[in-house]
Each structure stands twice: as structure tokens, then as C-alpha cells.
Write a protein that holds these residues in place. Structure first.
Motif, PDB file in Angstrom:
ATOM      1  N   LEU A  16       0.836  -1.207   0.000  1.00  0.00           N
ATOM      2  CA  LEU A  16       0.000   0.000   0.000  1.00  0.00           C
ATOM      3  C   LEU A  16       0.869   1.255   0.000  1.00  0.00           C
ATOM      4  O   LEU A  16       0.602   2.231  -0.711  1.00  0.00           O
ATOM      5  CB  LEU A  16      -0.917  -0.018   1.232  1.00  0.00           C
ATOM      6  N   GLU A  17       1.930   1.230   0.783  1.00  0.00           N
ATOM      7  CA  GLU A  17       2.844   2.365   0.834  1.00  0.00           C
ATOM      8  C   GLU A  17       3.520   2.572  -0.534  1.00  0.00           C
ATOM      9  O   GLU A  17       3.682   3.714  -0.986  1.00  0.00           O
ATOM     10  CB  GLU A  17       3.904   2.139   1.920  1.00  0.00           C
ATOM     11  N   ASP A  18       3.904   1.487  -1.172  1.00  0.00           N
ATOM     12  CA  ASP A  18       4.510   1.589  -2.500  1.00  0.00           C
ATOM     13  C   ASP A  18       3.503   2.180  -3.514  1.00  0.00           C
ATOM     14  O   ASP A  18       3.876   3.025  -4.348  1.00  0.00           O
ATOM     15  CB  ASP A  18       4.979   0.221  -2.986  1.00  0.00           C
ATOM     16  N   ALA A  19       2.261   1.740  -3.438  1.00  0.00           N
ATOM     17  CA  ALA A  19       1.236   2.234  -4.365  1.00  0.00           C
ATOM     18  C   ALA A  19       0.979   3.722  -4.144  1.00  0.00           C
ATOM     19  O   ALA A  19       0.681   4.456  -5.098  1.00  0.00           O
ATOM     20  CB  ALA A  19      -0.053   1.439  -4.176  1.00  0.00           C
ATOM     21  N   SER A  20       1.099   4.186  -2.913  1.00  0.00           N
ATOM     22  CA  SER A  20       0.842   5.600  -2.618  1.00  0.00           C
ATOM     23  C   SER A  20       1.925   6.508  -3.163  1.00  0.00           C
ATOM     24  O   SER A  20       1.718   7.706  -3.349  1.00  0.00           O
ATOM     25  CB  SER A  20       0.720   5.801  -1.094  1.00  0.00           C
ATOM     26  N   LYS A  21       3.118   5.943  -3.399  1.00  0.00           N
ATOM     27  CA  LYS A  21       4.250   6.743  -3.876  1.00  0.00           C
ATOM     28  C   LYS A  21       4.287   6.863  -5.394  1.00  0.00           C
ATOM     29  O   LYS A  21       5.100   7.604  -5.939  1.00  0.00           O
ATOM     30  CB  LYS A  21       5.557   6.140  -3.380  1.00  0.00           C
ATOM     31  N   ARG A  22       3.456   6.116  -6.088  1.00  0.00           N
ATOM     32  CA  ARG A  22       3.479   6.133  -7.555  1.00  0.00           C
ATOM     33  C   ARG A  22       2.787   7.374  -8.101  1.00  0.00           C
ATOM     34  O   ARG A  22       1.889   7.896  -7.506  1.00  0.00           O
ATOM     35  CB  ARG A  22       2.827   4.864  -8.104  1.00  0.00           C
TER      36      ARG A  22
END
Length: 216
Positions: A210-216
Motif C-alpha cells: 500500500l505504501e509503495d502504491a501511494s508513492k506512484r
């Protein structure tokens, strides 16, 4: 033989009692030697070589599991897929409650029976809190979001417990609901070998994605 030689010969011979004692000591030593050797061999083989062989085989066959199923962010270890962690804030999926406060050194359940008044009150309070947090009715709250696991460190929740949190997490992060729902689906693991246990979602792994998806 002279008298002097005869006396020296008699003096050099052990008495009957002394000879018996010497023989007994030798027998004791002979009896102890195999036991000591066997103990030493067992200690080396079972206590050292077996442990080294088992560890080596485990690392070759299951390298990730043998080292604790560690989760990394780059070169930094940030947790384990086997141990639950607390997450503060609406932007995170929440794990099961923990009687051990998520401390691996204090893993334990509450040891309270289902009929215990304190346990009943704790669960009722938790149901009300989760219902208010997720904007659902108390009847819609999955049981694993309000009950503690036996060890207090269960890293997984049910797919239902994850789905009920999707709307809140998506809103807090400003992400489309469909994106968060897709992450939940991709991190849902089925029954073990298709037979054992129940489908589950690893909360730590899901929050990392989820954290990775928020950074995209």
C-alpha cells in the motif's frame, strides 16, 4: 635365593587386599570409558553436527523461511511476515488485537474464558470502536478484528476483515477504492495446499504494498 632377595620379592608383591583393590579400580575405569566416549560422541553429533546440518539444509531448501521470513525495505529489515505489527492512523490496514501488545518477547493470549466479564466487555468495546472507525454496523464487524490470537502475534486477518477497511484506507490515502481493493485481492492467500486453514491476508505485507502504491 638369598634371604635378602626373598624378602625383597615378598615386599614387592601386592597383598591380597591390595591386588583386589587394584583390579577393582581397573574394572571401574574400563566401565566408565565407553560411557564417557559415548556421551562425548552424542554431544558432538546430536548437539553440534545435527544442528549445523539441519540449519544448512533449511537455508538451502527454504532460505527465506529459515531466516525468519524477514521483510526488507532495501537493505533494512523492517519486520517479519510471521509477526504482527501495530499501525497507527487511518491510512493503514489494522491487524488483530494483541494481548502481548505486539511484543515478540511477550507472546501470549489473554487467557480469559469467553464467559469472563472483562473479556466480554473488551470485545463489546472493540466492536463498537471498529464499527465507528469503518462506518459499518456492529453486526458487520468480523470477529478477528476484535478478538486476540493465542500468541498475540498473528500477522494475518481474514479477507472479510481486510475488505471492511478498504474504504477508510482509500479515503485516507486519496487512492481509488478499486486500487486498494486490488491490493487486498493480490495479497489474499488461499487455504494451505487448497485444504488446510482459511484464506488470509498478511497485514504487514499488505501495508508495505500500500505504501509503495501511494508513492506512484
Amino acid at each position: 635365593m638369598s634371604r635378602v632377595d626373598l624378602a625383597q620379592t615378598l615386599m614387592s608383591r601386592p597383598s591380597g587386599k591390595g591386588a583386589a583393590m587394584s583390579s577393582h579400580v581397573l574394572q571401574d575405569r574400563a566401565a566408565w570409558r565407553p560411557a564417557l566416549v559415548l556421551s562425548l560422541v552424542a554431544l558432538l553429533v546430536m548437539g553440534l553436527l545435527y544442528a549445523l546440518a539441519g540449519t544448512g539444509l533449511a537455508r538451502m531448501a527454504f532460505p527465506e523461511q529459515a531466516t525468519g521470513s524477514l521483510l526488507r525495505r532495501g537493505d533494512t529489515v523492517i519486520g517479519s511476515a510471521l509477526v504482527a505489527q501495530p499501525f497507527a492512523g487511518d491510512q493503514w490496514f489494522q491487524p488483530r488485537p494483541s494481548a502481548a501488545k505486539y511484543d515478540p518477547m511477550s507472546a501470549a493470549g489473554s487467557n480469559q474464558a469467553r464467559s469472563n466479564p472483562d473479556a466480554i466487555k473488551r470485545v463489546d468495546d472493540a466492536i463498537a470502536q471498529v464499527a465507528a472507525r469503518e462506518g459499518v454496523t456492529p453486526a458487520q464487524v468480523p470477529s478477528d478484528l476484535v478478538t486476540q490470537s493465542g500468541g498475540g502475534l498473528d500477522p494475518d486477518i481474514s479477507p472479510a476483515a481486510a475488505r471492511i477497511q478498504i474504504a477508510r484506507v482509500a479515503r485516507a490515502r486519496g487512492l481509488p477504492v478499486e486500487t486498494v481493493a486490488a491490493l487486498v485481492k493480490s495479497h489474499t492467500t488461499g487455504k494451505q495446499f487448497g485444504v488446510f486453514g482459511q484464506p488470509r491476508v498478511n497485514v504487514v505485507a499488505l501495508n508495505l504494498a500500500l505504501e509503495d502504491a501511494s508513492k506512484r
